[in-house]
Write a protein that holds these residues in place. Structure first.
Motif, PDB file in Angstrom:
ATOM      1  N   MET A   1       0.848  -1.184   0.000  1.00 33.09           N
ATOM      2  CA  MET A   1       0.000   0.000   0.000  1.00 33.09           C
ATOM      3  C   MET A   1       0.893   1.248   0.000  1.00 33.09           C
ATOM      4  O   MET A   1       1.785   1.384   0.823  1.00 33.09           O
ATOM      5  N   LYS A   2       0.645   2.145  -0.924  1.00 31.82           N
ATOM      6  CA  LYS A   2       1.409   3.373  -1.034  1.00 31.82           C
ATOM      7  C   LYS A   2       1.019   4.322   0.094  1.00 31.82           C
ATOM      8  O   LYS A   2      -0.162   4.475   0.409  1.00 31.82           O
ATOM      9  N   LYS A   3       2.041   4.946   0.703  1.00 37.19           N
ATOM     10  CA  LYS A   3       1.788   5.861   1.812  1.00 37.19           C
ATOM     11  C   LYS A   3       2.446   7.202   1.541  1.00 37.19           C
ATOM     12  O   LYS A   3       3.400   7.303   0.784  1.00 37.19           O
ATOM     13  N   VAL A   4       1.924   8.219   2.185  1.00 37.01           N
ATOM     14  CA  VAL A   4       2.484   9.562   2.109  1.00 37.01           C
ATOM     15  C   VAL A   4       2.750  10.032   3.535  1.00 37.01           C
ATOM     16  O   VAL A   4       2.027   9.658   4.465  1.00 37.01           O
ATOM     17  N   ARG A   5       3.795  10.794   3.669  1.00 38.47           N
ATOM     18  CA  ARG A   5       4.129  11.363   4.975  1.00 38.47           C
ATOM     19  C   ARG A   5       3.822  12.849   4.919  1.00 38.47           C
ATOM     20  O   ARG A   5       4.029  13.499   3.902  1.00 38.47           O
ATOM     21  N   MET A   6       3.328  13.375   6.025  1.00 36.25           N
ATOM     22  CA  MET A   6       3.009  14.796   6.060  1.00 36.25           C
ATOM     23  C   MET A   6       3.410  15.390   7.390  1.00 36.25           C
ATOM     24  O   MET A   6       3.526  14.682   8.391  1.00 36.25           O
ATOM     25  N   ILE A   7       3.639  16.686   7.361  1.00 37.44           N
ATOM     26  CA  ILE A   7       3.917  17.435   8.587  1.00 37.44           C
ATOM     27  C   ILE A   7       2.765  18.402   8.787  1.00 37.44           C
ATOM     28  O   ILE A   7       2.407  19.164   7.875  1.00 37.44           O
ATOM     29  N   LEU A   8       2.177  18.354   9.980  1.00 35.82           N
ATOM     30  CA  LEU A   8       1.132  19.297  10.366  1.00 35.82           C
ATOM     31  C   LEU A   8       1.738  20.292  11.343  1.00 35.82           C
ATOM     32  O   LEU A   8       2.617  19.937  12.133  1.00 35.82           O
ATOM     33  N   CYS A   9       1.262  21.527  11.276  1.00 30.01           N
ATOM     34  CA  CYS A   9       1.730  22.578  12.169  1.00 30.01           C
ATOM     35  C   CYS A   9       0.544  23.134  12.936  1.00 30.01           C
ATOM     36  O   CYS A   9      -0.460  23.518  12.337  1.00 30.01           O
ATOM     37  N   GLY A  10       0.668  23.178  14.247  1.00 30.40           N
ATOM     38  CA  GLY A  10      -0.335  23.810  15.094  1.00 30.40           C
ATOM     39  C   GLY A  10       0.252  25.092  15.653  1.00 30.40           C
ATOM     40  O   GLY A  10       1.372  25.102  16.159  1.00 30.40           O
ATOM     41  N   SER A  11      -0.491  26.172  15.529  1.00 26.41           N
ATOM     42  CA  SER A  11      -0.002  27.453  16.046  1.00 26.41           C
ATOM     43  C   SER A  11      -1.167  28.262  16.597  1.00 26.41           C
ATOM     44  O   SER A  11      -2.328  27.976  16.310  1.00 26.41           O
ATOM     45  N   VAL A  12      -0.823  29.252  17.384  1.00 24.96           N
ATOM     46  CA  VAL A  12      -1.809  30.179  17.928  1.00 24.96           C
ATOM     47  C   VAL A  12      -1.561  31.520  17.244  1.00 24.96           C
ATOM     48  O   VAL A  12      -0.426  32.011  17.220  1.00 24.96           O
ATOM     49  N   GLU A  13      -2.619  32.080  16.678  1.00 21.62           N
ATOM     50  CA  GLU A  13      -2.504  33.330  15.922  1.00 21.62           C
ATOM     51  C   GLU A  13      -3.659  34.247  16.274  1.00 21.62           C
ATOM     52  O   GLU A  13      -4.718  33.783  16.701  1.00 21.62           O
ATOM     53  N   VAL A  31       4.426  17.666   2.523  1.00 17.21           N
ATOM     54  CA  VAL A  31       3.986  16.318   2.169  1.00 17.21           C
ATOM     55  C   VAL A  31       5.052  15.688   1.275  1.00 17.21           C
ATOM     56  O   VAL A  31       5.563  16.334   0.356  1.00 17.21           O
ATOM     57  N   SER A  32       5.370  14.416   1.545  1.00 18.23           N
ATOM     58  CA  SER A  32       6.354  13.703   0.733  1.00 18.23           C
ATOM     59  C   SER A  32       6.162  12.203   0.919  1.00 18.23           C
ATOM     60  O   SER A  32       5.625  11.753   1.925  1.00 18.23           O
ATOM     61  N   GLU A  33       6.631  11.442  -0.048  1.00 16.79           N
ATOM     62  CA  GLU A  33       6.678   9.994   0.093  1.00 16.79           C
ATOM     63  C   GLU A  33       8.002   9.558   0.723  1.00 16.79           C
ATOM     64  O   GLU A  33       8.134   8.431   1.165  1.00 16.79           O
ATOM     65  N   ASP A  34       8.972  10.468   0.755  1.00 14.47           N
ATOM     66  CA  ASP A  34      10.319  10.150   1.218  1.00 14.47           C
ATOM     67  C   ASP A  34      10.468  10.450   2.712  1.00 14.47           C
ATOM     68  O   ASP A  34      10.397  11.605   3.136  1.00 14.47           O
ATOM     69  N   GLU A  35      10.683   9.398   3.490  1.00 16.23           N
ATOM     70  CA  GLU A  35      10.766   9.537   4.942  1.00 16.23           C
ATOM     71  C   GLU A  35      11.894  10.475   5.371  1.00 16.23           C
ATOM     72  O   GLU A  35      11.722  11.303   6.263  1.00 16.23           O
ATOM     73  N   GLN A  36      13.048  10.368   4.746  1.00 18.68           N
ATOM     74  CA  GLN A  36      14.181  11.203   5.145  1.00 18.68           C
ATOM     75  C   GLN A  36      13.934  12.677   4.829  1.00 18.68           C
ATOM     76  O   GLN A  36      14.300  13.551   5.612  1.00 18.68           O
ATOM     77  N   TYR A  57       3.055  12.646  10.344  1.00 14.49           N
ATOM     78  CA  TYR A  57       2.114  11.544  10.165  1.00 14.49           C
ATOM     79  C   TYR A  57       2.454  10.775   8.903  1.00 14.49           C
ATOM     80  O   TYR A  57       2.918  11.354   7.925  1.00 14.49           O
ATOM     81  N   GLU A  58       2.176   9.493   8.942  1.00 11.37           N
ATOM     82  CA  GLU A  58       2.249   8.658   7.749  1.00 11.37           C
ATOM     83  C   GLU A  58       0.855   8.103   7.531  1.00 11.37           C
ATOM     84  O   GLU A  58       0.258   7.524   8.446  1.00 11.37           O
ATOM     85  N   VAL A  59       0.328   8.322   6.336  1.00 14.25           N
ATOM     86  CA  VAL A  59      -1.032   7.877   6.043  1.00 14.25           C
ATOM     87  C   VAL A  59      -1.079   7.161   4.696  1.00 14.25           C
ATOM     88  O   VAL A  59      -0.286   7.449   3.807  1.00 14.25           O
TER      89      VAL A  59
END
Length: 82
Positions: A1-13, A31-36, A57-59
């Motif tokens: 199963m193909k997966k994608v990795r993403m970075i989420l950012c939480g901030s207060v504004e 967002v990237s497929e490359d873990e490194q 996250y990896e989804v």
């Protein structure tokens, strides 16, 4: 199963509707497929913006994430908004 990795950012504004109030903002910032690549970008973002909260996250691709037990999200409480 193909997966994608993403970075989420939480901030207060400041609220765009009322500058005297703060709001919690959660954004997908990378967002990237490359873990490194994701690990490197996460480190770069954390160093450049230490007041923000980042999560990796990896989804699976082509998946309704709301059907999973847990999917990308960040909880922001009222205390965080002060």
């Amino acid at each position: 199963m193909k997966k994608v990795r993403m970075i989420l950012c939480g901030s207060v504004e400041p609220s765009s509707q009322n500058q005297s109030e703060n709001v919690g903002v959660v954004s997908v910032v990378y967002v990237s497929e490359d873990e490194q690549n994701v690990k490197n970008k996460l480190e770069e973002l954390q160093e450049a913006n230490p007041d923000n909260f980042y999560m990796e996250y990896e989804v699976p691709m082509d998946e309704d994430l709301t059907l999973l037990e847990h999917y990308p999200s960040i909880e922001i409480s009222k205390e965080d908004l002060r």
